[in-house]
Structures are given as C-alpha cells and as structure tokens.
Design a protein around this motif. Structure first.
Motif, PDB file in Angstrom:
ATOM      1  N   HIS A   1       0.896  -1.292  -0.102  1.00  0.00           N
ATOM      2  CA  HIS A   1      -0.099  -0.065  -0.148  1.00  0.00           C
ATOM      3  C   HIS A   1       0.732   1.233  -0.038  1.00  0.00           C
ATOM      4  CE1 HIS A   1      -3.847  -2.303   1.057  1.00  0.00           C
ATOM      5  NE2 HIS A   1      -2.935  -3.054   1.492  1.00  0.00           N
ATOM      6  N   ALA A   2       1.912   1.182   0.497  1.00  0.00           N
ATOM      7  CA  ALA A   2       2.896   2.617   0.566  1.00  0.00           C
ATOM      8  C   ALA A   2       4.320   2.293   0.630  1.00  0.00           C
ATOM      9  CB  ALA A   2       2.359   3.166   2.003  1.00  0.00           C
ATOM     10  N   GLU A   3       5.066   3.163   0.297  1.00  0.00           N
ATOM     11  CA  GLU A   3       6.363   3.236   0.217  1.00  0.00           C
ATOM     12  C   GLU A   3       6.961   3.868   1.651  1.00  0.00           C
ATOM     13  OE1 GLU A   3       9.587   2.663  -1.451  1.00  0.00           O
ATOM     14  OE2 GLU A   3       8.347   1.261  -2.373  1.00  0.00           O
ATOM     15  N   PHE A   4       7.702   3.016   2.367  1.00  0.00           N
ATOM     16  CA  PHE A   4       8.154   3.326   3.659  1.00  0.00           C
ATOM     17  C   PHE A   4       9.556   2.952   3.930  1.00  0.00           C
ATOM     18  CE2 PHE A   4       7.196  -0.184   6.110  1.00  0.00           C
ATOM     19  CZ  PHE A   4       6.470  -0.950   5.077  1.00  0.00           C
ATOM     20  N   PRO A   5      10.078   3.517   5.083  1.00  0.00           N
ATOM     21  CA  PRO A   5      11.351   2.892   5.492  1.00  0.00           C
ATOM     22  C   PRO A   5      11.251   1.761   6.158  1.00  0.00           C
ATOM     23  CG  PRO A   5      11.244   5.301   6.467  1.00  0.00           C
ATOM     24  CD  PRO A   5       9.677   4.783   5.682  1.00  0.00           C
TER      25      PRO A   5
END
Lengths: 550, 221
Positions: free
Chosen positions: B209-213
């Motif tokens: 669902h998302a790009e994140f670290p």
C-alpha cells in the motif's frame, strides 16, 4: 462493528487520536466516523425519511418486476479500521416476505435499484432469502424475512466478507472483496408501499451478539497473523537497498534461525541497557543450550564433558559483543564503586569521542563525580577520626572532655579501662593525617575543576557545578538528605553509570534505542498505517493488549 | 480501486516512530516473558534484580520445567515423564497427543541406542494400543518403526531420518514445555516471537500500500 457497543469495552477499535497530525497526512477523511443516520441527500424520492433519520418508508408507486426500486444510504461511509462493522434494521411490512434488500453499497450506486443488483453493492433480499452481489437472480443464502423481523448486516474487514443475521441468528459469511478499495455505506432498498425499515446504527442494543462475533474475529485474525510465514529479509542483511524487486533469496525461516535472532535481540537489548549480569547469565545459558543440541548426534554419554567453546561460538557469534559488554561493564562498575579515574581513563582509551561529545558534558559529569567521591572520602575519614578521638578522650575521663561534650557519657567504664590507650592515640594521629591529606586532595581537585571549567558556557554544565559544590555545605553529605544526598548518594552513581553507558553507545554510532524497541515502534507505525490503508486485519492486532497489558 | 502509491518519507516516518508509546518498563517485561517461557532461569533471576522486573512465576517452576526439557534433550524420556507427573499428573492424563509423542520419543531413543528388542516390545505393548485410537498416531508409529528397517543405512529417507535429529527432540521438548505452561495458566507463546511475526506481517502487508522505510535484519543492529 457498531458505534455503541464497542467504543468502550473492546480494544480492537483503534481510532487514531483525532488531534494527531499523522492522520490528516495519510487520510484527509476522519477515519473513525461511523454512520449514525440515513442520508437525506442519498435516498430515492419514493422514500420518506423520518425526522430522526432512522426510519425509511416507501411512498411511491409499487414497482413490480420492472427492476425499479428505491434505495438509501447512510451519511457516513464505514471506516475499515473498525475491524467489524454491523447494523440492524427492523422490518415493517404487510407480509412475511418483504421486498426489501438490506446490505451495503458504494457511493455511486444508483438509488433506483436494490442493493445487490448493481456493481459495488451487496444485499440480502427478504422475498427470496437470497444474497446478491452485482447479480440479477441472487444466490440461495438464508431464510426469507418480513414483518417484524430484525435483519442485521455486517462486514468483517479482516477478510472483506459480509455476513447477515435474522432475529439474532448468524446466517453465515457471504461475498468476497466487500469494500475493497471503495468506500461503502450501509444501504437498504424497498419496493412496496406500506413497507418500511427502522435502522439501529448502534442506537440501542443489537439482537445479535456482536461482541462475541468481534471476539471470534479477533481470535481468528490473530491466529492467522501468527501463522504467517516470516519475512526472510528480517533475518538477513541485504546487500543493497533495492530489496523490493529481488525474489526472496531464502524462502523459509527455520525455527532455529528465528530463535537465534530473538536471542540476539534479547542479548543486544540487555547489552544496550547494561544489564550485564543478566546478559552474562543469558549468554551462558544460550551457549549451553546450543552445545547440548549440537551434541545430540555425538555419543549420548558425552554430554557431561564440556564441549569446546569454539564449536559454539561459530553458531553464536557474540565474541565481539561479549568483549564490548565486558569493557562497558568494567567502566560502569568503576563508576558504581566510585573509581572515577579508572572509568575516565578506560573510556578515553577505548571509546574516544565519548567524553568530548556535547561540549564535553560527560567529562564534566565524571569529573564532578570524582570531586564528590573525594569529598565523601574526606567525610568518611573525618567521621572515623572523630570517633577515634572520642574513644580516646573517653578512655581518659579525667582529662578535659569538654570539647567532645556528651560523647563519653554512655561509655561503660570497664570497657574503657580495657582499651589500650597508646594504640588509640596512635590511631587518631594516623587518621587525622589521612584526613588532612584527603581534605587537601579534595580541595585541590575542586580548584582544578573550577579552573578547568570556569569558561564553560553550557548552562547544563554550570548547573552541575553548582549542585556538586553544594555538598561542601554539609559535613556528612550522605546523611544530609535532600538535594545534597541526591548528588552524593549511590543513586547518583547509578544514574551517572547509566548515562556514561548511553554516551559510549552513542559515540560508537550505535543506536540510541535498542533494536527491540525500534522493532516495536516500527510494528506499531506499520499497523497504524495499515488501518489507514483500509487493511481491516490491522484493527485486530492490538499491540497494547497483546504485548503490554497482558 | 485507486491504489495511490503513498510515499512516506524518512522524516515523517521517524516522527511517527517517535510518537509510539512504549516504555523501557514495557520492554523489560517482554524480555522477562521471554526468559521465563524459554526457561532461562538464572538470566531471569539476574534480570529481576538488575531491572527490577517482577517475574510472573516463581523461579523454581522454571527450574523444574527446564529439568524436563533437559531430560528430553539428552534422550531420557522416562525421567521427563516422571518429572512432568511430579509437576502435575493431569497434564499427561488429559493430553493424549502429548503422551503419545513422549512415548514415540522413547521409542526413537531405544532405536537410536540400537536396543531393537526393547524397541519392538515397547512399540507392541505400549504404543500399538495408543495407535488404535487414532489413525494419526498409527501412521506416526509406522513411520517411527520404519527407522528399524533403515538401520545404519545412509539411504534413509529424510522424512524418517529426521526422527533421529536433534530437532525432533526439541520438537517434543517444546510441546511438553507448552503443555506445562498451559497447566500453569501461563502464556505459552513468547511475546517477543509474536512481535517479530507481527512486524513481518505488518511490514509485508503495508508494502503493498505504501512506500516507507523498512526494518531489515533485526538480529544484527
């Protein structure tokens, strides 16, 4: 899930705090507003809406078989982060089978059709008991419903499936992908004059035991989450940051592997916070366990022969960590027993940069402590000296005892005569010269300290000086109480030892938080974000409940 | 379905990490939970002292639980059974699968030691009747007995050879450990392990669902 039954007693609803800016960034909508009434703007003209927004009754001409109907939706869409959503309607009809559909619909579904006929709508129909998901003829599902029945409709967001109830009886899960990627609203559709529905969006208790349902869902979801395969990337270093596109290099994480990783997490946590004895005991026990396990294939009788430690260190590579802990333990222990000089020199030697960081704050603290230790030493010697003097004077009661008034009074005469006078006076003079030396050392050190740091601008350092030198106002700082004892007492050593430990870790570029803590935080943020991304299962992974409260 | 590729940048992510409510005390209790359940008694004792964490059980119960585990790990199933019964005789009475697995382990140990006659006798007298009640037990028993056929052979199929591996002893020991913990009304799943699993799932799912670290390589930071 209903707004009224769950907001207080169930932990699975995790409404992110509304004032938090975090939410507004990811989701401009307020994520946990629940439907409370039918929407006056989203109802077919043939439907009449009651004042309180809960009752819909069909007014228009009867529509028979021509596919016409009148539907309505609620004012709010359903937030997937609620985990389970549920509402009930009470059916008013002339017949035992009503031409009514109860269900859900997306925001753009035609209001002239029953929920379940159109794409992005789902319904349970009273006339035939069938379930409808974008279909004209329906699929046999449950009993028919009509006059006086209470029909419930729910969504399990963990699975994106719907379920219905009739008069409190669960009729089974139905449909797939309900509300996936689209906002959905509670929706009903009517077709006949004289038929109406009264909705319960949680205004009053439900017929169906929704709390039990929620509990079941939570249990199931948690079990599912816990039986997922572990992501191998959590257990190995990637060579570069582009891990997304690379097929998993290692498909399975073995139990042994995950166990070892958890052991490392534990050990590094203990090391980070300087729980040295625990870390030692833990390391010893894990090593023994590994040896025991690896020795199984050998002769069984061998197991009380201690295995060579080299064999275990290969499977449990902690030698570097061990050396580090040992060194930091030594330094921490030096501080704890007041040997500041050793702590200073070892830190300087092995962890360069620690003392200089933050304008030399750690150095200030340690040197101030050194001064405190000197003063304490002086006070101790002074006490001893006074005691010895008192003894000596008491043993010669005819001598002028005025200066030590009261001190000799309780002493038993016979005891005194037995005590060797010569020895005593010798002790006193020795002690007093020790005392003088200690006092001089303390004062000299204090002066140097004062000089060395006179120019400091740091308010924190200045504050430390003031507090430190305040102990000179007491002849016995340890029993002085208050702020002085706080500076002088053992707790201050413990605190300083901790600070030094943290400073050393920081200087090594080591994380200021243990990996375990970062893991916890990462997990929590992922879950919050998943809730916003409409992943209903996240609502059931309540970290507070699973890891903290329990 | 509008899958807007949400991108959460480091700074934003760090801020959120920082906002998570968790204290050193909370984490200390997670550690204690691990030490107790996994039976690190002396470490748990030290930790109670050093970190001031109240242990959820008395240390003696850890000790006796570990004695059971040690017995199984060195292949002394008889000793393990005696000790389990000393702790709580109900455990083996009520948990048939556990009892069967312990008896199976005993059979494996006989075979490992080359005590073929005793193995046969034990299988026929004790295990066969357990097997009658459950097809699952029976097929397990058959699998175990086939170890005799492959005795000293390098061509033993791995599914059968695995029975002689250390992992098999650990598996039995783990099962017994969980049963004892359950009888003590204590959590049997290690919370730390659950946390790792939750992180694994959470990160893996959010990735869709998302790009994140992301966090990687948790054992080596």
């Amino acid at each position: 899930m209903s707004p009224s039954t769950d907001s207080d007693d169930d932990g699975n609803v995790s409404p992110p705090p509304s004032e938090s800016p975090v939410i507004s960034v990811a989701s401009p909508d307020q994520p946990m507003k629940l439907p409370t009434r039918w929407n006056d703007e989203c109802r077919h003209q043939s439907l009449n809406l009651s004042e309180n927004g809960r009752e819909l009754s069909y007014q228009g001409p009867n529509s028979n078989g021509d596919g016409a109907a009148a539907a309505a939706r609620s004012i709010q869409s359903i937030p997937p982060a609620c985990g389970v959503y549920y509402y009930e309607v009470e059916i008013h009809s002339k017949a035992q089978t009503a031409n009514i559909s109860v269900g859900f619909a997306g925001p753009d579904v035609k209001l002239s059709r029953l929920p379940g006929w159109e794409p992005l709508s789902w319904g349970y129909h009273g006339d035939d008991g069938s379930s409808f998901a974008a279909e004209q003829n329906g699929t046999p599902y449950g009993p028919t419903f009509g006059l006086g029945d209470v029909v419930g409709a729910g969504i399990d967001w963990a699975t994106n499936r719907a379920f219905f109830t009739k008069n409190g009886t669960f009729l089974g899960s139905v449909f797939h992908n309900v509300g996936k990627g689209v906002d959905v609203y509670p929706s009903v559709g009517l077709q006949h004059v004289g038929e109406s529905v009264k909705v319960n969006f949680g205004h009053e208790p439900f017929k169906y035991d929704i709390d039990y349902h929620v509990q079941q869902q939570r249990q199931q979801t948690w079990t599912t989450l816990m039986s997922q395969k572990l992501d191998p990337r959590l257990f190995r270093a990637d060579d570069d940051g582009t891990e997304e596109e690379i097929a998993p290099l290692m498909s399975e994480v073995s139990e042994e592997q995950s166990k070892q990783t958890v052991n490392k997490l534990v050990l590094s946590y203990l090391a980070h916070h300087g729980y040295v004895k625990t870390a030692r005991a833990f390391q010893k026990q894990t090593r023994d366990a590994v040896e025991e396990r690896t020795s199984v294939d050998d002769d069984i009788e061998m197991d009380d022969v201690p295995g060579p430690s080299t064999s275990s260190s290969s499977s449990f590579p902690t030698s570097k960590l061990e050396a580090d802990i040992e060194l930091r333990t030594r330094i921490v222990n030096s501080v704890l027993c007041g040997d500041i000089d050793s702590a200073l020199s070892e830190t300087r030697k092995h962890y360069s940069g620690t003392l200089e960081a933050e304008e030399g704050l750690m150095l200030v603290k340690l040197r101030c402590r050194k001064f405190v230790e000197l003063v304490l030493e002086t006070a101790e010697l002074e006490k001893k000296m006074k005691a010895a003097k008192a003894k000596e004077e008491a043993s010669a009661p005819e001598m002028d005892g005025i200066e030590e008034d009261g001190m000799g009074m309780d002493v038993d005469d016979e005891m005194i005569s037995a005590s060797p006078i010569a020895n005593g006076s010798n002790g006193v003079s020795l002690l007093s010269s020790d005392y003088e030396a200690a006092l001089n050392a303390a004062l000299t050190y204090g002066k140097t300290l004062d000089q060395d740091f006179k120019a400091t601008k740091s308010p924190e350092a200045k504050n430390i000086f003031i507090q430190t030198f305040a102990i000179l106002t007491s002849s016995d700082p340890l029993s002085a109480g208050g702020a002085i004892a706080e500076v002088a007492g053992h707790d201050a050593r413990v605190k300083l030892a901790n600070e030094l430990n943290q400073a050393i870790l920081r200087s090594q570029g080591r994380p200021t938080h243990p990996a375990l803590e970062m893991m916890y935080r990462q997990t929590a943020v992922c879950l919050l974000q998943l809730g916003l991304a409409r992943v209903g299962a996240a609502a059931f992974a309540n970290m507070q409940k699973e890891f903290i409260d329990a | 379905m509008s899958l807007s590729a949400l991108h959460i940048y480091n700074e934003e992510w760090d801020r959120r990490l920082h906002e998570v409510q968790v204290s050193k005390g909370d984490l200390n209790r997670l550690i204690m939970d691990y030490l107790v359940i996994e039976g690190y008694k002396s470490a748990a004792e030290e930790f109670a002292q050093e970190a001031g964490v109240v242990p959820p059980v008395d240390f003696e119960s850890i000790e006796s639980r570990m004695k059971v585990r040690e017995a199984l790990q060195r292949g002394d199933v008889e000793d393990a059974i005696v000790r389990v019964n000393e702790l709580n005789p109900q455990i083996l009475d009520t948990n048939h699968a556990l009892f069967f697995h312990l008896q199976q382990q005993k059979l494996i140990e006989y075979i490992r030691q080359g005590r073929v006659l005793e193995a046969l006798q034990f299988a026929q007298e004790e295990l066969a009747q357990l097997g009658e009640h459950s097809p699952e037990f029976l097929s397990e028993l058959e699998r175990t007995m086939s170890l005799l056929a492959f005795e000293h052979s390098t061509s033993t199929p791995s599914a059968i050879a695995d029975l002689l591996s250390p992992a098999q002893r650990m598996k039995t020991a783990g099962e017994v450990n969980a049963a004892i913990l359950e009888s003590l009304d204590q959590g049997k799943e290690v919370k730390l392990v659950q946390l790792v699993k939750l992180l694994s799932w959470g990160q893996g799912t959010l990735k869709e669902h998302a790009e994140f670290p992301k966090v990687r390589d948790i054992g080596f930071s």
